[in-house]
Design an enzyme around this catalytic site. Structure first.
Site, mmCIF file in Angstrom:
data_model
loop_
_atom_site.group_PDB
_atom_site.id
_atom_site.type_symbol
_atom_site.label_atom_id
_atom_site.label_comp_id
_atom_site.label_asym_id
_atom_site.label_seq_id
_atom_site.Cartn_x
_atom_site.Cartn_y
_atom_site.Cartn_z
ATOM 1 N N SER A 83 0.840 -1.189 0.000
ATOM 2 C CA SER A 83 0.000 0.000 0.000
ATOM 3 C C SER A 83 0.878 1.244 0.000
ATOM 4 O O SER A 83 1.940 1.266 0.624
ATOM 5 C CB SER A 83 -0.902 0.013 1.244
ATOM 6 O OG SER A 83 -1.694 -1.156 1.304
ATOM 7 N N THR A 135 -3.911 1.800 2.168
ATOM 8 C CA THR A 135 -4.192 3.179 1.778
ATOM 9 C C THR A 135 -5.643 3.515 2.059
ATOM 10 O O THR A 135 -5.977 4.666 2.354
ATOM 11 C CB THR A 135 -3.864 3.398 0.297
ATOM 12 O OG1 THR A 135 -2.523 2.952 0.061
ATOM 13 C CG2 THR A 135 -3.982 4.861 -0.089
ATOM 14 N N HIS A 180 -10.516 -3.891 -3.284
ATOM 15 C CA HIS A 180 -10.547 -4.918 -4.326
ATOM 16 C C HIS A 180 -11.944 -5.021 -4.953
ATOM 17 O O HIS A 180 -12.680 -4.054 -5.036
ATOM 18 C CB HIS A 180 -10.056 -6.249 -3.781
ATOM 19 C CG HIS A 180 -8.633 -6.217 -3.291
ATOM 20 N ND1 HIS A 180 -7.641 -5.481 -3.907
ATOM 21 C CD2 HIS A 180 -8.027 -6.835 -2.236
ATOM 22 C CE1 HIS A 180 -6.496 -5.648 -3.263
ATOM 23 N NE2 HIS A 180 -6.702 -6.449 -2.237
#
Length: 313
Positions: A83, A135, A180
């Site tokens: 990330s 993130t 995702h």
């Protein structure tokens, strides 16, 4: 974890170098690294590299992004996804590659719940997050701050990314921070969108939200241009041979058919993935500076990127 060792004969192995590449078991990562695959896939098919990989053999390490973030602090993998949130903690160990990024340009991680409410109403509620160094969580904390809240005002808990949606649907948590493919499948569980963090960031900052990066360990810095070239060639091949790459990615698509998987791949494997460009690099620096100024992450100083060598022949 899935660790697949490429097959080489003894003579070839003497001249070749194994590189472990860590990435998430999700459709976009599977799509862009499909051309490097050299193993038997979940579908039972033997895959071999589709491009010139120079003198490298790639061993794929498939783990969720939180696990890869943790591994990156130990410098365990030669190449890894992590990330952007994680970068300040590993900048001494890794250099980000100019390709392979995941950028949310007007879309990105989401906070979802069974019932609609305002961000300020998160105070005192339970929130499932996909990792402390994702993130998504950094952006969420910056958004909370704009509403006068901090992470201490909510009851947050790490939950594996693919378990968050069912956990919220079952009422185990008041809300979930999803990443995702959950970003386009959460409605299957009749859940409501509270905020799209990527849209919020782009609307308010005028920049895409940099989510994930790929990086090469700094002890390989002299080889970084050639390795980056192989990675860029892999992404290019995947984009130019979309149907077969999506077909491979379906091995890692949860609750998605080919059309939905292709839509998701298009969100996160695109021109941004080929190169951050000036705007993408500015987005990375802006996010890290905001996080540092807010006291959420350390100041990592200047951000550098590994650029690709000329095309392989």
């Amino acid at each position: 974890m899935s660790e697949n060792n490429p097959g080489t004969n003894t003579t070839e192995a003497l001249d070749r170098k194994i590189l472990h590449i860590g990435h998430s078991p999700d459709p976009d990562d599977a799509f862009m690294w499909y051309p490097l695959a050299n193993f038997v896939g979940p579908d039972g098919q033997q895959y071999t590299p589709k491009i010139n990989t120079a003198h490298y053999d790639f061993v794929h390490i498939l783990e969720d992004i939180q696990s890869l973030n943790v591994r990156s602090e130990k410098g365990e993998l030669e190449i890894t996804a992590f990330s952007i949130h994680q970068y300040p903690y590993v900048a001494d160990k890794y250099i980000m590659t100019s390709c392979g990024s995941s950028m949310g340009d007007g879309y990105g991680p989401m906070i979802i719940a069974k019932d609609e409410f305002n961000i300020a109403d998160l105070k005192g509620k339970t929130l499932a997050i996909p990792g402390e160094r994702t993130t998504a969580w950094l952006a969420c904390q910056l958004l909370l701050a704009e509403h006068g809240l901090s992470k201490d005002d909510i009851k947050w808990e790490f939950v594996m990314f693919d378990e968050i949606i069912p956990a919220v649907a079952e009422g185990k948590y008041d809300a979930g921070l999803i990443i995702h493919e959950g970003q386009i499948t959460y409605q299957n569980q009749s859940l409501k969108l509270i905020v799209d963090l990527g849209k919020w960031w782009t609307d308010s900052r005028g920049l895409p939200l940099p989510l994930g990066a790929n990086a090469i360990r700094r002890d390989l810095i002299e080889e970084a241009p050639q390795i980056t070239r192989v990675l860029l060639d892999s992404i290019n091949y995947a984009l130019e041979n979309r149907d077969q790459s999506v077909a491979f990615a379906l091995n890692y698509a949860r609750d998605m058919g080919a059309d939905l998987a292709d839509e998701f791949v298009g969100m996160y494997v695109n021109d941004w993935t080929l190169d951050y460009g000036d705007r993408g690099r500015a987005a990375v620096r802006a996010l890290l500076k905001e996080g540092s100024d807010a006291g959420i992450i350390p100041d990592c100083g200047e951000v550098d990127f590994a650029e690709p060598a000329p095309a392989l022949t």
